[in-house]
Design an enzyme around this catalytic site. Structure first.
Site, PDB file in Angstrom:
ATOM      1  N   GLY A 197       3.846 -12.688  -7.332  1.00  0.00           N
ATOM      2  CA  GLY A 197       3.377 -14.018  -6.955  1.00  0.00           C
ATOM      3  C   GLY A 197       4.557 -14.898  -6.630  1.00  0.00           C
ATOM      4  O   GLY A 197       5.690 -14.563  -6.985  1.00  0.00           O
ATOM      5  N   CYS A 232       6.587  -7.223 -10.540  1.00  0.00           N
ATOM      6  CA  CYS A 232       7.330  -8.460 -10.349  1.00  0.00           C
ATOM      7  C   CYS A 232       6.822  -9.572 -11.278  1.00  0.00           C
ATOM      8  O   CYS A 232       7.046  -9.520 -12.478  1.00  0.00           O
ATOM      9  CB  CYS A 232       7.278  -8.883  -8.872  1.00  0.00           C
ATOM     10  SG  CYS A 232       8.478 -10.163  -8.499  1.00  0.00           S
ATOM     11  N   TYR A 233       6.103 -10.539 -10.760  1.00  0.00           N
ATOM     12  CA  TYR A 233       5.502 -11.567 -11.609  1.00  0.00           C
ATOM     13  C   TYR A 233       4.664 -10.886 -12.701  1.00  0.00           C
ATOM     14  O   TYR A 233       4.621 -11.335 -13.855  1.00  0.00           O
ATOM     15  CB  TYR A 233       4.610 -12.455 -10.741  1.00  0.00           C
ATOM     16  CG  TYR A 233       4.045 -13.687 -11.406  1.00  0.00           C
ATOM     17  CD1 TYR A 233       4.649 -14.924 -11.234  1.00  0.00           C
ATOM     18  CD2 TYR A 233       2.892 -13.608 -12.179  1.00  0.00           C
ATOM     19  CE1 TYR A 233       4.113 -16.064 -11.829  1.00  0.00           C
ATOM     20  CE2 TYR A 233       2.352 -14.729 -12.782  1.00  0.00           C
ATOM     21  CZ  TYR A 233       2.968 -15.961 -12.603  1.00  0.00           C
ATOM     22  OH  TYR A 233       2.436 -17.067 -13.190  1.00  0.00           O
ATOM     23  N   HIS A 257       9.013  -4.169  -6.247  1.00  0.00           N
ATOM     24  CA  HIS A 257       7.706  -4.126  -5.572  1.00  0.00           C
ATOM     25  C   HIS A 257       7.420  -2.722  -5.007  1.00  0.00           C
ATOM     26  O   HIS A 257       7.845  -2.415  -3.896  1.00  0.00           O
ATOM     27  CB  HIS A 257       7.679  -5.124  -4.411  1.00  0.00           C
ATOM     28  CG  HIS A 257       7.605  -6.546  -4.840  1.00  0.00           C
ATOM     29  ND1 HIS A 257       6.420  -7.210  -5.030  1.00  0.00           N
ATOM     30  CD2 HIS A 257       8.587  -7.436  -5.120  1.00  0.00           C
ATOM     31  CE1 HIS A 257       6.664  -8.460  -5.403  1.00  0.00           C
ATOM     32  NE2 HIS A 257       7.975  -8.623  -5.461  1.00  0.00           N
ATOM     33  N   GLU A 293       4.730  -1.747  -3.748  1.00  0.00           N
ATOM     34  CA  GLU A 293       3.761  -1.811  -2.651  1.00  0.00           C
ATOM     35  C   GLU A 293       4.396  -2.022  -1.284  1.00  0.00           C
ATOM     36  O   GLU A 293       3.752  -1.814  -0.267  1.00  0.00           O
ATOM     37  CB  GLU A 293       2.718  -2.915  -2.925  1.00  0.00           C
ATOM     38  CG  GLU A 293       3.198  -4.346  -2.722  1.00  0.00           C
ATOM     39  CD  GLU A 293       3.908  -4.947  -3.936  1.00  0.00           C
ATOM     40  OE1 GLU A 293       4.482  -4.181  -4.728  1.00  0.00           O
ATOM     41  OE2 GLU A 293       3.916  -6.184  -4.069  1.00  0.00           O
ATOM     42  N   ASP A 305     -16.500  -4.170  15.085  1.00  0.00           N
ATOM     43  CA  ASP A 305     -17.261  -4.377  13.852  1.00  0.00           C
ATOM     44  C   ASP A 305     -18.759  -4.193  14.071  1.00  0.00           C
ATOM     45  O   ASP A 305     -19.414  -3.460  13.327  1.00  0.00           O
ATOM     46  CB  ASP A 305     -16.981  -5.775  13.271  1.00  0.00           C
ATOM     47  CG  ASP A 305     -15.496  -6.013  13.068  1.00  0.00           C
ATOM     48  OD1 ASP A 305     -14.746  -5.017  13.030  1.00  0.00           O
ATOM     49  OD2 ASP A 305     -15.089  -7.177  12.967  1.00  0.00           O
ATOM     50  N   LYS A 340      -9.939  -3.989   8.262  1.00  0.00           N
ATOM     51  CA  LYS A 340     -10.159  -3.644   9.674  1.00  0.00           C
ATOM     52  C   LYS A 340      -9.760  -2.195  10.006  1.00  0.00           C
ATOM     53  O   LYS A 340     -10.491  -1.480  10.697  1.00  0.00           O
ATOM     54  CB  LYS A 340      -9.339  -4.606  10.542  1.00  0.00           C
ATOM     55  CG  LYS A 340      -9.640  -4.509  12.022  1.00  0.00           C
ATOM     56  CD  LYS A 340     -10.845  -5.312  12.351  1.00  0.00           C
ATOM     57  CE  LYS A 340     -11.127  -5.362  13.829  1.00  0.00           C
ATOM     58  NZ  LYS A 340     -12.208  -6.303  14.124  1.00  0.00           N
TER      59      LYS A 340
END
Ligand code: XMP
Length: 542
Positions: free
Chosen positions: A71, A98-99, A197, A199, A255, A398
């Protein structure tokens, strides 16, 4: 000891989720979405919840594991979001980034001292507590989290404070040059955390670390596949709809096409699709939509040619917002006429299918993004009209919708279609709309798309099209003076259409498009390239 912890767990005994879910607690910024996507790439279903969710609410959702995101705030900032400390007593495996490591440390009795020495960017990861093997590059560590991760690999840091003392029961499992506790864990309680991180793509073994947590710590299986998504969605739709009738507005976009294909698989003839050809579509588009859905899927498709109705409606209208309003209102009027006609023909419509996606619905825990994003696909129903909504894509991003489309057998030209505004070519013709202008723009636009498609096999350009401005200019063709329309080529790179930059197309490609447009589209005597980013421009011209 783990037995004890789990027997105190308030996770309801009724928890037997068919689809194990990893919940990502969102402490703000963009990290949570990225984490959810990485978990899904590991074929485990994941959703995002606000960081401040209570332990009871969390437990009621029966998560198989939790991840605490990074964050933007300092954990000590007065407005910083905080997790309910009781989540650490739920007996659910938790991984913090992290946070998230700092939240975990403080909540469980560790210390996170203020430092002036942060660490930003690449750092070299030293794994601790290892029984070293002969090969230094493959140091074996006791931590399940770092199985298969090489000693000295790159990780991505972005922090000021960091954990000074790990909480009771924890051990530090990694460090970097600047950060003594780059990772810590209490394997008994299945609590793990990293200061870096995993990710982000810059962390060399990031995906491996996330998968180790999911598979080895939490014992999850990579079972969330496109085939399983189709299976569960089809079952859900059947259960929701029963033998009622469903209507779907088909635009030919990704979509709505995936919604139609999915619903057709689920309920077959109980589905009617309405395709409104308002004459503002691109070259060959109406025919290709009809061909796919009527011929390939054999959907009950009401394709309505209402081009004249729209030309009359838009005659003399130049103001962009007025154009949009008229086009939208007329669209829904036609759509509801069709619903009415179906009811009169003995097929009363109870449900309306919509292509709402997950990012439309994500709630964020951060202060700045605390509102639920406006549900932009939601249709303003006319007074007295009621449908129940079916939103079969509402859990998907998406790119997942595109994969699903391919799995359902939709052709690539639909699955990879670039974004196209609902009001269509009307917002790419500056000024009033006439049949002649629509024809010019359609032809020029087809050339732009054909040439960039052929050049851009990697799909690096986000969106590209032609615009017809409301001016004319003097030119010379052969020995003749001309006084014709210009065409503007717009091509942008972007990640999400919120910001964009003009695409650096090669000069030869621009020259080829210019040549072809002037030679092949009578009435156009000049071609210009728009080199404006967003902001300050927008992608569309109106
Ligand atoms: P702008 O022009 O605002 O466009 O930079 C951002 C993205 O949104 C698309 N767009 C629309 N899509 N209905 C839509 O479904 C609309 O009215 C509309 N207007 C713009 C645009 O093509 C770009 O991808």
């Amino acid at each position: 000891m783990r037995e004890d912890t789990q027997s105190r767990s308030p996770v309801p005994e009724t928890c037997d989720p068919i689809q194990p879910t990893v919940l990502v607690l969102d402490f703000g910024a963009q990290y949570a979405q990225l984490i959810a996507r990485r978990v899904r790439e590991a074929r485990v279903y994941s959703e995002i919840v606000p960081a401040t969710i209570s332990a009871e609410e969390l437990a009621a959702r029966c998560p198989a594991a939790l991840i605490l995101s990074g964050g933007p705030a300092s954990v000590y900032a007065p407005e910083a979001p905080h997790a309910d400390p009781r989540i650490f007593e739920l007996g659910i495996p938790i991984l913090g980034f992290c946070y998230g490591i700092q939240e975990m440390a403080i909540a469980l009795g560790g210390e996170v001292p203020h430092t002036d020495l942060g660490e930003y960017g690449f750092a070299e990861l030293t794994l601790l507590g290892a029984g070293e093997s002969e090969d230094d590059n493959a140091v074996r560590v006791a931590s399940l989290l770092f199985e298969g991760v090489s000693q000295g690999s790159a990780c991505w840091m972005s922090h000021r404070d960091s954990v000074g003392t790990v909480p009771p029961g924890f051990v530090a499992t990694a460090r970097t040059g600047q950060t003594a506790v780059a990772a810590m864990e209490d394997p008994v309680r299945r609590l793990y955390a990293t200061q870096f991180h995993p990710e982000v793509a810059h962390t060399e073994y990031g995906q491996q670390i996330i998968e180790n947590f999911l598979y080895k710590v939490a014992g999850l299986e990579p079972s969330w596949t496109m085939a399983s998504i189709i299976e569960t969605t089809v079952a859900d739709v059947r259960a929701q709809v029963g033998d009622a009738h469903v209507i779907c507005a088909l635009s030919g976009g990704v979509d709505s096409s995936v919604v139609a294909a999915l619903l057709h698989r689920a309920i077959g003839e109980q589905l009617t699709c309405v395709f409104v050809d308002h004459g503002l579509l691109r070259k060959d588009e109406p025919a290709s939509v009809v061909k796919v859905f009527r011929d390939q899927f054999q959907v009950d498709l009401r394709a309505l040619d209402v081009q004249d109705r729209y030309l009359a409606l838009l005659a003399g209208v130049s103001e962009p917002e007025e154009k949009r309003r008229l086009i939208g209102e007329e669209f829904w009027k036609i759509f509801f006429e069709q619903a009415q006609a179906l009811a009169e023909g003995g097929k009363p419509v109870q449900f309306l299918a919509q292509g709402t996606l997950y990012p439309d619905l994500i709630e964020s825990g951060s202060k700045t993004a605390a509102k639920i994003k406006s549900h932009h696909n939601l249709i303003p129903f006319p007074l007295g009209v009621h449908f129940e909504l079916i939103e079969p894509l509402k859990a998907l991003f998406k790119d997942e919708v595109r994969q699903l489309g391919l799995e359902l057998g939709l052709p690539e030209h639909i699955v990879w279609r670039q974004p196209f505004p609902g009001p269509g070519l009307a917002v790419r013709i500056i000024g009033d709309i006439t049949q002649e202008k629509l024809d010019l723009l359609r032809e020029a636009d087809a050339i732009v798309r054909e040439e960039i498609d052929a050049w851009d096999s990697e799909r690096s350009v986000w969106q590209y099209f032609a615009v017809l401005p409301d001016i004319r200019s003097v030119g010379v063709m052969g020995d003749e003076r001309t006084y014709g329309h210009p065409i503007i080529i717009r091509a942008v790179s972007s990640a999400d259409a919120m910001t964009a930059d003009w695409a650096r197309l090669p000069a030869e490609l621009l020259a080829k498009m210019s040549n072809r447009i002037i030679n092949e589209v009578a009435g156009i005597n000049r071609v210009v390239y728009d080199i404006t980013s967003k902001p300050p421009g927008t992608i569309e011209w109106e």
